[in-house]
Design an enzyme around this catalytic site. Structure first.
Site, mmCIF file in Angstrom:
data_model
loop_
_atom_site.group_PDB
_atom_site.id
_atom_site.type_symbol
_atom_site.label_atom_id
_atom_site.label_comp_id
_atom_site.label_asym_id
_atom_site.label_seq_id
_atom_site.Cartn_x
_atom_site.Cartn_y
_atom_site.Cartn_z
ATOM 1 N N HIS A 81 8.801 7.096 8.000
ATOM 2 C CA HIS A 81 9.446 7.191 6.686
ATOM 3 C C HIS A 81 10.919 7.502 6.939
ATOM 4 O O HIS A 81 11.281 8.110 7.954
ATOM 5 C CB HIS A 81 8.741 8.249 5.838
ATOM 6 C CG HIS A 81 7.421 7.758 5.315
ATOM 7 N ND1 HIS A 81 7.272 7.251 4.048
ATOM 8 C CD2 HIS A 81 6.217 7.642 5.921
ATOM 9 C CE1 HIS A 81 6.016 6.853 3.889
ATOM 10 N NE2 HIS A 81 5.340 7.077 5.013
ATOM 11 N N ASN B 172 8.947 4.167 3.593
ATOM 12 C CA ASN B 172 9.060 3.774 5.005
ATOM 13 C C ASN B 172 10.392 3.077 5.211
ATOM 14 O O ASN B 172 10.985 2.570 4.275
ATOM 15 C CB ASN B 172 7.971 2.746 5.346
ATOM 16 C CG ASN B 172 6.642 3.393 5.511
ATOM 17 O OD1 ASN B 172 5.907 3.523 4.566
ATOM 18 N ND2 ASN B 172 6.337 3.807 6.708
ATOM 19 N N ARG C 261 0.830 -1.213 0.000
ATOM 20 C CA ARG C 261 0.000 0.000 0.000
ATOM 21 C C ARG C 261 0.865 1.265 0.000
ATOM 22 O O ARG C 261 0.956 1.975 -1.001
ATOM 23 C CB ARG C 261 -0.951 -0.040 1.213
ATOM 24 C CG ARG C 261 -2.086 0.959 1.141
ATOM 25 C CD ARG C 261 -1.715 2.378 1.489
ATOM 26 N NE ARG C 261 -1.129 2.511 2.815
ATOM 27 C CZ ARG C 261 -0.548 3.633 3.245
ATOM 28 N NH1 ARG C 261 -0.467 4.698 2.459
ATOM 29 N NH2 ARG C 261 -0.014 3.688 4.452
ATOM 30 N N ASP C 262 1.538 1.537 1.092
ATOM 31 C CA ASP C 262 2.298 2.791 1.180
ATOM 32 C C ASP C 262 3.386 2.820 0.112
ATOM 33 O O ASP C 262 3.689 3.866 -0.469
ATOM 34 C CB ASP C 262 2.925 2.908 2.582
ATOM 35 C CG ASP C 262 3.320 4.330 2.941
ATOM 36 O OD1 ASP C 262 3.610 5.129 2.025
ATOM 37 O OD2 ASP C 262 3.349 4.657 4.137
ATOM 38 N N CYS D 104 4.455 9.291 0.073
ATOM 39 C CA CYS D 104 3.050 9.700 0.013
ATOM 40 C C CYS D 104 2.910 10.662 -1.150
ATOM 41 O O CYS D 104 3.674 11.615 -1.257
ATOM 42 C CB CYS D 104 2.616 10.358 1.324
ATOM 43 S SG CYS D 104 0.936 11.008 1.215
ATOM 44 N N HIS E 35 5.166 4.632 12.598
ATOM 45 C CA HIS E 35 5.185 4.526 11.132
ATOM 46 C C HIS E 35 6.182 5.589 10.665
ATOM 47 O O HIS E 35 5.846 6.765 10.612
ATOM 48 C CB HIS E 35 3.758 4.799 10.610
ATOM 49 C CG HIS E 35 3.609 4.865 9.122
ATOM 50 N ND1 HIS E 35 3.009 3.870 8.382
ATOM 51 C CD2 HIS E 35 3.943 5.819 8.221
ATOM 52 C CE1 HIS E 35 2.974 4.216 7.106
ATOM 53 N NE2 HIS E 35 3.544 5.403 6.980
#
Ligand code: HMG
Ligand code: MG
Length: 304
Positions: free
Chosen positions: A208, A248, A14-15, A239, A206
């Site tokens: 990055h 991340n 996802r990310d 993002c 979370h």
């Protein structure tokens, strides 16, 4: 005393893939998730039910969810920004959904086109519907230390949004350093505010890795007893609404550090490196993971 076991939530599908300029096909996404499951990851963020006009890379999330061979004991999650997203997500039977708010007004507007207060109002019926359906609700709190538009973010703002998330029934809070500007003490200050309202087991980090601080920030979180982290295979990601933000922290790098600390994750590093090599091959580049590249360089087929 550091925790003896850490829960890793793999967010690469996802990310990571939401940020790729070239769309990655559903079959490759499915293969990536299968490999991550095979490596022992038991929590995987598979996709997002957001507007395909905003994030076209995630438009096939339903197809991916339906095509996956689900393994018992593996929790699959998806991002949901509103009721429309919940309806589409629910049909794919996620184990968990993620609603995502920000500690900064400017980021909230850019990312989800509404104020922080409006986002909480929008999430409330989503949280209620998900919980009524027995689906766990995790919250992500973006820009918990810094915002690409507003600069430094004060821990008070993290606490304000944590309180609102809790009030609408969000069961877990992920404290997100969206642009990777956090350093250990600042990350601890943000986490401490979340921990005033959520128990240790329901707070995660979370991070990055834009400025190379993510592993140090994970260690600083472990010092507080936080034992749950998001990470992204091969360091994929960023993002779309945070220019310049890179992925991340790489899952391989986290697993290597935790193995060295004697902290259990249940993840098998070699199989994880295989998954990193697979997706990096699909994208036509090397993994953004020091550990993956070091392991791959020592493999016989590379040395021969
Ligand atoms: P909007 O334009 O304000 O929405 O977008 P709207 O309600 O006015 O609807 C406009 C159009 O979008 C309509 O279609 C809706 O049907 C459609 P039209 O009539 O024009 O054809 N629409 C949807 N379509 C599919 N699924 C939906 C949906 N909702 C509306 N769920 C919205 C508001 C939130 C939808 C939009 O801003 C959006 O999708 N944003 C994407 C945000 C995003 O995915 N960002 C990246 C993930 S967050 C992240 O990466 C941070 C995180 O990793 C933590 C960290 O690092 O900080 C989690
Ligand atoms: Mg993120």
């Amino acid at each position: 005393m550091l925790p003896s076991r850490v829960r890793l939530v793999e967010v690469g599908p996802r990310d990571g893939l939401q940020n790729e300029p070239q769309p990655v096909g559903a079959a490759h996404k499915v293969e990536l998730v299968q490999r991550l499951q095979a490596a022992g990851l038991t929590e995987i963020e598979v996709g997002s039910f957001v507007s395909p006009k905003w994030v076209p890379q995630m438009a096939d999330s339903a197809e991916v969810m339906h095509a996956l061979a689900r393994r018992p004991g593996v929790r699959l999650s998806v991002l949901v920004p509103n009721l429309k997203g919940w309806e589409a997500a629910a049909a794919t039977r996620p184990d968990e959904i993620v609603v995502f708010a920000a500690a900064s007004e400017a980021f909230s507007r850019r990312n989800i086109n509404c104020s922080v207060a409006e986002s909480i109002e929008r999430f409330a019926p989503v949280v209620a519907a998900a919980r009524a359906a027995g689906v766990k609700v995790r919250g992500a709190l973006s820009c918990a230390v810094g915002c690409p538009y507003e600069g430094e973010v004060h821990p008070d703002r993290v606490e304000q949004v944590a309180v609102r998330m809790k009030a609408i029934g969000v069961q877990h809070l992920g404290v997100a350093d969206t642009i990777g500007v956090g350093t250990p003490r600042r990350v601890q200050a943000a986490l401490e505010r979340a921990l005033k309202h959520y128990p240790l087991a329901e707070v995660s980090g979370h991070f990055h890795d834009t400025y190379g601080q993510a592993l140090a920030n994970i260690y600083a979180s472990l010092e507080l007893g936080v034992a749950s982290f998001d990470a992204s295979v091969a360091g994929l990601g960023g993002c779309p609404y945070a220019k310049g933000a890179t992925g991340n922290v790489a899952t391989e790098d986290v697993v290597f550090m935790l193995n060295g600390l004697g902290i259990e994750t249940g993840v098998e590093l070699d199989a994880l490196v295989d998954a990193a090599a697979f997706i990096s091959g699909v994208l036509g580049r090397k993994p953004v993971s020091r550990v993956a590249n070091a392991v791959l360089a020592k493999r016989p087929e590379v040395l021969a």
